[in-house]
Design an enzyme around this catalytic site. Sequence first.
Site, PDB file in Angstrom:
ATOM      1  CB  THR A   1      -0.864   0.029   1.278  1.00 62.02           C
ATOM      2  OG1 THR A   1       0.006   0.265   2.399  1.00 62.02           O
ATOM      3  CG2 THR A   1      -1.625  -1.269   1.482  1.00 62.02           C
ATOM      4  CG  ASP A  37      -5.169  -7.693   0.573  1.00 59.64           C
ATOM      5  OD1 ASP A  37      -5.428  -8.018   1.746  1.00 59.64           O
ATOM      6  OD2 ASP A  37      -5.547  -6.634   0.043  1.00 59.64           O
ATOM      7  CB  THR A  58      -1.528  -0.626  18.912  1.00 66.37           C
ATOM      8  OG1 THR A  58      -1.379   0.704  19.417  1.00 66.37           O
ATOM      9  CG2 THR A  58      -2.987  -0.803  18.516  1.00 66.37           C
ATOM     10  CG  ASP A  59      -0.002   2.236  23.308  1.00 68.72           C
ATOM     11  OD1 ASP A  59      -0.403   2.445  22.152  1.00 68.72           O
ATOM     12  OD2 ASP A  59       0.808   2.991  23.893  1.00 68.72           O
ATOM     13  CD  GLU A  60      -3.212   4.716  18.795  1.00 63.96           C
ATOM     14  OE1 GLU A  60      -4.329   4.876  18.290  1.00 63.96           O
ATOM     15  OE2 GLU A  60      -2.207   5.357  18.455  1.00 63.96           O
ATOM     16  CE1 TYR A  63      -3.791   0.962  13.718  1.00 61.47           C
ATOM     17  CE2 TYR A  63      -3.675   2.303  15.705  1.00 61.47           C
ATOM     18  CZ  TYR A  63      -3.159   1.304  14.907  1.00 61.47           C
ATOM     19  OH  TYR A  63      -2.021   0.630  15.296  1.00 61.47           O
ATOM     20  CB  SER A  94      -9.771  -1.813  12.852  1.00 61.48           C
ATOM     21  OG  SER A  94      -8.521  -1.150  12.876  1.00 61.48           O
ATOM     22  CE  LYS A  95      -3.136  -3.424  15.272  1.00 59.37           C
ATOM     23  NZ  LYS A  95      -2.359  -4.265  14.313  1.00 59.37           N
ATOM     24  CG  LEU A 135       4.938  13.856  16.440  1.00 59.88           C
ATOM     25  CD1 LEU A 135       3.996  15.026  16.168  1.00 59.88           C
ATOM     26  CD2 LEU A 135       5.039  13.632  17.946  1.00 59.88           C
ATOM     27  CB  VAL A 170       1.648  21.243  17.429  1.00 64.29           C
ATOM     28  CG1 VAL A 170       1.296  20.722  18.821  1.00 64.29           C
ATOM     29  CG2 VAL A 170       3.143  21.129  17.159  1.00 64.29           C
TER      30      VAL A 170
HETATM   31  P1  NAD Z   1       3.044   0.772   8.451  1.00 66.51           P
HETATM   32  O1  NAD Z   1       1.804   1.489   8.032  1.00 66.51           O
HETATM   33  O2  NAD Z   1       4.349   1.461   8.335  1.00 66.51           O
HETATM   34  O3  NAD Z   1       3.169  -0.602   7.640  1.00 66.51           O
HETATM   35  C1  NAD Z   1       2.063  -1.421   7.367  1.00 66.51           C
HETATM   36  C2  NAD Z   1       2.464  -2.400   6.284  1.00 66.51           C
HETATM   37  O4  NAD Z   1       1.363  -3.279   6.053  1.00 66.51           O
HETATM   38  C3  NAD Z   1       2.780  -1.731   4.940  1.00 66.51           C
HETATM   39  O5  NAD Z   1       3.966  -2.287   4.395  1.00 66.51           O
HETATM   40  C4  NAD Z   1       1.581  -2.074   4.062  1.00 66.51           C
HETATM   41  O6  NAD Z   1       1.900  -2.175   2.677  1.00 66.51           O
HETATM   42  C5  NAD Z   1       1.167  -3.414   4.645  1.00 66.51           C
HETATM   43  N1  NAD Z   1      -0.260  -3.718   4.419  1.00 66.51           N
HETATM   44  C6  NAD Z   1      -1.315  -2.910   4.610  1.00 66.51           C
HETATM   45  N2  NAD Z   1      -2.451  -3.547   4.254  1.00 66.51           N
HETATM   46  C7  NAD Z   1      -2.093  -4.791   3.856  1.00 66.51           C
HETATM   47  C8  NAD Z   1      -2.818  -5.925   3.395  1.00 66.51           C
HETATM   48  N3  NAD Z   1      -4.162  -5.898   3.270  1.00 66.51           N
HETATM   49  N4  NAD Z   1      -2.137  -7.038   3.076  1.00 66.51           N
HETATM   50  C9  NAD Z   1      -0.789  -7.072   3.191  1.00 66.51           C
HETATM   51  N5  NAD Z   1      -0.047  -6.034   3.607  1.00 66.51           N
HETATM   52  C10 NAD Z   1      -0.696  -4.903   3.936  1.00 66.51           C
HETATM   53  O7  NAD Z   1       2.764   0.314   9.938  1.00 66.51           O
HETATM   54  P2  NAD Z   1       3.782   0.173  11.167  1.00 66.51           P
HETATM   55  O8  NAD Z   1       3.861   1.468  11.865  1.00 66.51           O
HETATM   56  O9  NAD Z   1       5.012  -0.510  10.720  1.00 66.51           O
HETATM   57  O10 NAD Z   1       2.933  -0.808  12.094  1.00 66.51           O
HETATM   58  C11 NAD Z   1       3.015  -2.223  11.917  1.00 66.51           C
HETATM   59  C12 NAD Z   1       2.089  -2.903  12.907  1.00 66.51           C
HETATM   60  O11 NAD Z   1       2.443  -2.544  14.233  1.00 66.51           O
HETATM   61  C13 NAD Z   1       0.629  -2.502  12.747  1.00 66.51           C
HETATM   62  O12 NAD Z   1      -0.167  -3.651  12.949  1.00 66.51           O
HETATM   63  C14 NAD Z   1       0.380  -1.487  13.863  1.00 66.51           C
HETATM   64  O13 NAD Z   1      -0.953  -1.529  14.285  1.00 66.51           O
HETATM   65  C15 NAD Z   1       1.320  -2.004  14.932  1.00 66.51           C
HETATM   66  N6  NAD Z   1       1.874  -1.000  15.868  1.00 66.51           N
HETATM   67  C16 NAD Z   1       2.462   0.139  15.385  1.00 66.51           C
HETATM   68  C17 NAD Z   1       3.041   1.036  16.288  1.00 66.51           C
HETATM   69  C18 NAD Z   1       3.727   2.290  15.811  1.00 66.51           C
HETATM   70  O14 NAD Z   1       4.096   3.125  16.628  1.00 66.51           O
HETATM   71  N7  NAD Z   1       3.959   2.475  14.517  1.00 66.51           N
HETATM   72  C19 NAD Z   1       2.997   0.778  17.663  1.00 66.51           C
HETATM   73  C20 NAD Z   1       2.354  -0.392  18.115  1.00 66.51           C
HETATM   74  C21 NAD Z   1       1.817  -1.279  17.200  1.00 66.51           C
HETATM   75  O1  DAU Z   2       0.497   3.988  20.363  1.00 65.93           O
HETATM   76  C1  DAU Z   2       0.807   3.174  19.274  1.00 65.93           C
HETATM   77  C2  DAU Z   2       0.297   3.831  18.012  1.00 65.93           C
HETATM   78  O2  DAU Z   2       1.179   4.916  17.731  1.00 65.93           O
HETATM   79  C3  DAU Z   2       0.247   2.877  16.821  1.00 65.93           C
HETATM   80  O3  DAU Z   2      -0.701   1.878  17.089  1.00 65.93           O
HETATM   81  C4  DAU Z   2      -0.146   3.621  15.542  1.00 65.93           C
HETATM   82  O4  DAU Z   2      -0.074   2.749  14.426  1.00 65.93           O
HETATM   83  C5  DAU Z   2       0.848   4.758  15.328  1.00 65.93           C
HETATM   84  O5  DAU Z   2       0.474   5.511  14.198  1.00 65.93           O
HETATM   85  C6  DAU Z   2       0.892   5.646  16.571  1.00 65.93           C
HETATM   86  O6  DAU Z   2      -0.369   6.363  16.729  1.00 65.93           O
HETATM   87  P1  DAU Z   2      -0.409   7.904  17.153  1.00 65.93           P
HETATM   88  O7  DAU Z   2      -1.687   8.469  16.721  1.00 65.93           O
HETATM   89  O8  DAU Z   2      -0.006   8.057  18.570  1.00 65.93           O
HETATM   90  O9  DAU Z   2       0.841   8.430  16.227  1.00 65.93           O
HETATM   91  P2  DAU Z   2       1.016   9.738  15.342  1.00 65.93           P
HETATM   92  O10 DAU Z   2       2.460   9.770  14.937  1.00 65.93           O
HETATM   93  O11 DAU Z   2      -0.010   9.874  14.294  1.00 65.93           O
HETATM   94  O12 DAU Z   2       0.778  10.897  16.407  1.00 65.93           O
HETATM   95  C7  DAU Z   2       1.531  10.977  17.601  1.00 65.93           C
HETATM   96  C8  DAU Z   2       0.977  12.155  18.402  1.00 65.93           C
HETATM   97  O13 DAU Z   2       1.310  13.371  17.706  1.00 65.93           O
HETATM   98  C9  DAU Z   2      -0.523  12.153  18.530  1.00 65.93           C
HETATM   99  O14 DAU Z   2      -0.876  12.671  19.793  1.00 65.93           O
HETATM  100  C10 DAU Z   2      -1.000  13.102  17.425  1.00 65.93           C
HETATM  101  C11 DAU Z   2       0.134  14.107  17.353  1.00 65.93           C
HETATM  102  N1  DAU Z   2       0.378  14.693  16.017  1.00 65.93           N
HETATM  103  C12 DAU Z   2       0.560  13.853  14.970  1.00 65.93           C
HETATM  104  C13 DAU Z   2       0.791  14.338  13.710  1.00 65.93           C
HETATM  105  C14 DAU Z   2       0.983  13.413  12.529  1.00 65.93           C
HETATM  106  C15 DAU Z   2       0.459  16.073  15.855  1.00 65.93           C
HETATM  107  O15 DAU Z   2       0.319  16.846  16.830  1.00 65.93           O
HETATM  108  N2  DAU Z   2       0.699  16.557  14.620  1.00 65.93           N
HETATM  109  C16 DAU Z   2       0.847  15.746  13.522  1.00 65.93           C
HETATM  110  O16 DAU Z   2       1.033  16.281  12.394  1.00 65.93           O
END
Ligand code: NAD
Ligand code: DAU
Length: 356
Positions: free
Chosen positions: A38, A61, A141-143, A166, A169-170, A206, A222
């Site tokens: 994606t 997928d 995720t902690d969310e 989001y 769904s998780k 962020l 922000v």
């Molecule tokens: P990301 O968005 O960077 O990567 C997601 C990957 O999944 C992409 O490579 C995308 O192409 C692939 N994907 C999406 N839909 C798909 C499908 N239908 N089939 C196959 N592949 C598909 O996400 P990330 O930040 O690396 O997060 C990875 C996992 O960790 C997620 O499940 C997220 O919920 C979880 N997570 C993320 C964080 C964070 O801070 N980023 C924290 C805790 C948990």
């Molecule tokens: O807690 C784990 C989660 O962390 C993961 O499950 C999610 O996949 C990952 O995207 C992340 O979610 P957040 O919503 O916490 O991350 P994001 O980077 O989008 O935002 C972090 C914080 O910063 C949030 O409070 C929103 C704020 N923010 C974010 C963006 C993109 C801003 O203030 N400005 C911005 O432009």
Amino acid sequence: MKKVLVTGGAGFIGSNFIHYLLCGQKALELVVNLDALTYAGNLENLKEAEHDSRYRFVKGDIRDKELVGRLFATYDFDTVVNFAAESHVDRSIVEPEIFLTTNVIGTQTLLDAAKRQWKINPEDKYSREFRSGVRYLQVSTDEVYGALGKSGMFTETTPLSPNSPYSASKAGADFVVRAYHETYGMPVNITRCSNNYGPYQFPEKLIPLMIYNCLQNKMLPVYGDGMQIRDWLYVEDHCSAICTVLEKGKLGEVYNIGGNNEKANIEIVKLLLKTLNKGEELIAYVKDRPGHDRRYAIDNSKITSELGWAPAYSFEEGITKTIQWYLENQEWMERITSGVYQNYYASMYGGDKGGS
Ligand code: NAD
Ligand code: DAU
């Protein structure tokens, strides 16, 4: 852990995890990366892995039953680590449907294929003799726990109370994983990690977004008052925690992952500005995210005390490495933001079947 299916391995955490496996797991024979590519999937993250004979990429997928079944039949995986997901809260507010189909139905499709291949017997549930040597790990995720007030932390027994499409769904996916364990005796774990940061993170999140905007002298948006708190973990520590759970986790258990690094968003933004020698006039306070969770904080005592895991990086070390990485990889960022890489994939993998 010899033959591993990693889904979503072209994304941020998945690609870091594949590098981590290939560097650190001596017994590893094969890692197959199933990723739909994606907007968030980027094969450039895995350039070094392409030369490793243990690594294969399959474009596809996780909702594609036929493809997923075929991969299990071909490779007979003993381990599945499901990273594949739609992961960005802001996008889920605009377009929730794909979050539900990918994150919930995709998870169920993987569980079904693993259940078939591993010949899971529902009676295992009663004997508690789970089939040894196979394991499905759901990266959650902690969310899913919702938001905290000024005090308290999320433990594994905190009731799920997701606030965004989001996180809903998780949470839905977590319930499906739990149900497969309770009903069929599927050997599973769920990990719930706090916010990750590090190399290869898509610049909608962020930290990479703010670094990119600083370097471009663009405004840093922000949300609200910037006082929302996130608990940050360097991505390599998330990878080591997942490997610890795969090796030592008790089947059926949930493990929270976090490094006790609570920071307000504005604190992070100011730190990035200072490190990159930019002025605070770049900060733009903008309209808040709807349903914005105020504070997350992970109680990691279960994984640290029961499995002996601990993060290797302090926040100061992790953020220094991260900023350095983005400074050294500005072309990576340019290619993503210019859309060049999307055009490349469309020409390479535009068809249904994808490569391997
Ligand atoms: P990301 O968005 O960077 O990567 C997601 C990957 O999944 C992409 O490579 C995308 O192409 C692939 N994907 C999406 N839909 C798909 C499908 N239908 N089939 C196959 N592949 C598909 O996400 P990330 O930040 O690396 O997060 C990875 C996992 O960790 C997620 O499940 C997220 O919920 C979880 N997570 C993320 C964080 C964070 O801070 N980023 C924290 C805790 C948990
Ligand atoms: O807690 C784990 C989660 O962390 C993961 O499950 C999610 O996949 C990952 O995207 C992340 O979610 P957040 O919503 O916490 O991350 P994001 O980077 O989008 O935002 C972090 C914080 O910063 C949030 O409070 C929103 C704020 N923010 C974010 C963006 C993109 C801003 O203030 N400005 C911005 O432009």
